[in-house]
Design an enzyme around this catalytic site. Structure first.
Site, PDB file in Angstrom:
ATOM      1  CE  LYS A   1      -4.347   0.523   2.523  1.00 25.12           C
ATOM      2  NZ  LYS A   1      -4.879   0.510   3.893  1.00 25.12           N
ATOM      3  CB  VAL A   2       2.372   3.424  -2.258  1.00 23.99           C
ATOM      4  CG1 VAL A   2       3.396   2.307  -2.244  1.00 23.99           C
ATOM      5  CG2 VAL A   2       1.576   3.394  -3.556  1.00 23.99           C
TER       6      VAL A   2
END
Ligand code: E4P
Length: 219
Positions: free
Chosen positions: A83-84
């Protein structure tokens, strides 16, 4: 529509797995912090339980460190989705990680323009946050409607799945399904609340009472 559970609580995940409500899991640093456990231990344990994608969020904010962290997280298990955040560095990291074969969830999306950028970066998932938009007086579900409309205009070019996040209620989830979102991630209490209906409880009580009074038995 797929159901992801938005938690790092192993007990809750196990409970919901038995109900068939866990097509995947999303975590974030706040959810992991609540467990009081080591990040890698928590993620390893979740990945052992769940076959579907398990989102694990980077903590770095610059491209190089996001990439290093993303690679480290991706080593935990094949079903990790890194997840960014939806920032320029996050989008760069997304492109690189996807090119390396890692699934990426671009999170903290609050506008259709941002969702388009996540799609351009090849994100596996984009996470628009409905509840947090509602919190500041916007119509969170409107964002979902807009993103789905835009993505459907480019069925061959956009493969990014719309993962409706920051879901706070059953109506949020139902509306996401009505609009045709790919996935909803909801906290355990919202998934548990899906089953409850007072008329189901009242109806069941009546059936059982009628059976008891007439002496009907199965076993
Ligand atoms: C999504 O991936 C996030 O973890 C989550 O949905 C945030 O929800 P909140 O706004 O209720 O914290």
């Amino acid at each position: 529509m797929k159901f992801f559970v938005d938690t790092a609580d192993l007990g809750a995940i196990e409970e919901l797995l038995e109900l068939g409500l866990v097509d995947g899991v999303t975590t974030n640093p706040s959810l992991v912090a609540k467990t009081g456990q080591d990040l890698f231990t928590v993620l390893r344990d979740i990945c052992r339980l769940v076959e579907g994608p398990v989102s694990a969020e980077v903590l770095a904010t610059d491209f190089a460190d996001m990439l290093r962290e993303g690679r480290r997280l991706a080593e935990i298990a094949p079903n990790i989705a890194v997840k960014v955040p939806l920032t320029p560095d996050g989008l760069k990291a997304c492109r690189r990680l996807v090119a390396e074969g890692t699934a990426v969830n671009v999170t903290l999306c609050f506008s259709p323009a941002q969702a388009l950028l996540a799609a351009k970066a090849g994100a596996t998932f984009v996470s628009p946050f409905v509840g947090r938009l509602d919190d500041v007086g916007h119509e969170g579900m409107e964002l979902i409607r807009d993103i789905l409309t835009i993505f459907r205009n480019y069925p061959n070019a956009i493969r990014t799945q719309v993962l409706v996040a920051s879901v706070r209620s059953v109506p949020h989830l139902v509306e996401a399904a009505r609009l045709g979102a790919d996935i909803v991630t909801a906290p355990p209490q919202v998934l548990r609340a899906l089953v409850a209906h007072p008329l189901t409880e009242r109806g069941l009580a009546r059936f059982l009472e009628d059976a008891r009074q007439s002496g009907i038995r199965i076993l």
